[in-house]
Design an enzyme around this catalytic site. Sequence first.
Site, mmCIF file in Angstrom:
data_model
loop_
_atom_site.group_PDB
_atom_site.id
_atom_site.type_symbol
_atom_site.label_atom_id
_atom_site.label_comp_id
_atom_site.label_asym_id
_atom_site.label_seq_id
_atom_site.Cartn_x
_atom_site.Cartn_y
_atom_site.Cartn_z
ATOM 1 N N ASP A 1 0.803 -1.216 0.000
ATOM 2 C CA ASP A 1 0.000 0.000 0.000
ATOM 3 C C ASP A 1 0.839 1.271 0.000
ATOM 4 O O ASP A 1 1.342 1.693 1.052
ATOM 5 C CB ASP A 1 -0.935 -0.010 1.213
ATOM 6 N N ASP B 1 -1.703 5.129 -5.807
ATOM 7 C CA ASP B 1 -2.007 4.325 -4.618
ATOM 8 C C ASP B 1 -2.126 2.834 -4.963
ATOM 9 O O ASP B 1 -3.161 2.384 -5.441
ATOM 10 C CB ASP B 1 -3.318 4.833 -4.010
#
Length: 420
Positions: A84, A282
């Site tokens: 992440d 992201d």
Amino acid sequence: MYKELRTSFAVVALFLMVFSATFQGCFSAANQPQNKKKPTQPTASRGLGSSVIFPVHGNVYPDGIYTVSLKIGSRKKPYVLDVDTGSDLTWVQCDLPCTGCTKDRASLYKPNKNSAVRCNDPICVALHSPGKPCKNPDEQCDYEIEYADHGSSLGVLVKDSFPLQFINGSHFAPFLALGCGYNQQFSRTNPPSTDGVLGLGTGKASIVSQLHDLGLIRNVLGHCLSRKGGGFLFLGADLVPPSGINWAPMSNSLEKHYSSGPAELLFDGKSTGVKGLSMVFDSGSSYTYFSSQAYQTTLSLVRKSLTGKPLKDAVDNSLPVCWKGAKPFRSVSDVKDYFKPLVLSFTKAGSVQLQLPPEAYLIVTKHGNVCLGILNGTEVGLGNSNIIGDISMQDKLVIYDNEKQQIGWAPANCDRPQKS
Ligand SMILES: *[C@@H]1O[C@H](CO)[C@@H](O)[C@H](O)[C@H]1NC(C)=O
Ligand SMILES: *[C@@H]1O[C@H](CO)[C@@H](O)[C@H](O)[C@H]1NC(C)=O
């Protein structure tokens, strides 16, 4: 999943009372992470040392997640963590004991005695900034993470060893801060299949920043996510190619995400009138999200371009906007000729372009429908943020350079790391 750290004061005072495993200071080659590839030689001229490479598993559809396996502390079995770049904190489901963990008790992380990070630790302060972590600097560092899809994890910050093999052959097990998440709330329909999250964001708590502060790597990371599934992740700068990368400057460092902009949206090579987009890169988000206006424009241009094409609207439980053909589709290559390319043009960077061919915004589901992998960010509460998710980063080398404050990308074969 685009994650936000809540910046409010810590709310739970629960002290580490369960101590099990004793710290194992030594580790053998046998329990090192498996890195089969050793693509580069150490390059002393690059200054700060070396890099770590992890094989990545997963895909955008059907799994919706890319993961790495990482050893933490003394447990033999690695933890499977969601890669992440949209959040800083690495955390694992943790037995303190745990409420709402999705893994059985035996496979939960067990923190070591005296491993709690204190409130005045710079990492704790950074996690809670702005705002103070707690009243008393000697207290433990609590945290809470909320997910864009309304789940959350609450926990306490601890330190433990991360046995790593660097590509120059060295083995180290630096002590890094991670979250012991003992209170999780996840949506019942979509509980995470992973043990936790590998936080690679811009902040001081991120693993890449912690390794950099210890002098082990450059404050740079990159990933290459294959459309076929899998790929690789690297921490450090050794795999950054010396040329051929499109670089766009990161937006003001007040931003806690890897964002760049303003970007202009082009459709089929032409201006759409949508400008000034701020884009967040992201890897923790499977799909791409556009804010309402950009989404509306994209949707109507895509629909318009399908006029006269043999595609009909379809209902598919995977994504909101789908089409079907006369026969079920097997892959995006069956339909890509019906769709036009999108481009994000980063105007500040001399109009550096992020090409989004149909493969970068469509999936074909198990029902044989083709669905739009660009979603309405406003609907999920992202406000004016736009997110470049995994679907649009596949088959590209994407580099996040915290030192030069720039984000780069280039087309790549993500099946194996290339020599730089
Ligand atoms: C390999 O990289 C590590 C981490 O940066 C560094 O500490 C070590 O000195 C390097 N070893 C060699 C032999 O260059
Ligand atoms: C996107 O979501 C917002 C907020 O729910 C909604 O008002 C808007 O109509 C949506 N846009 C489209 C094109 O569906």
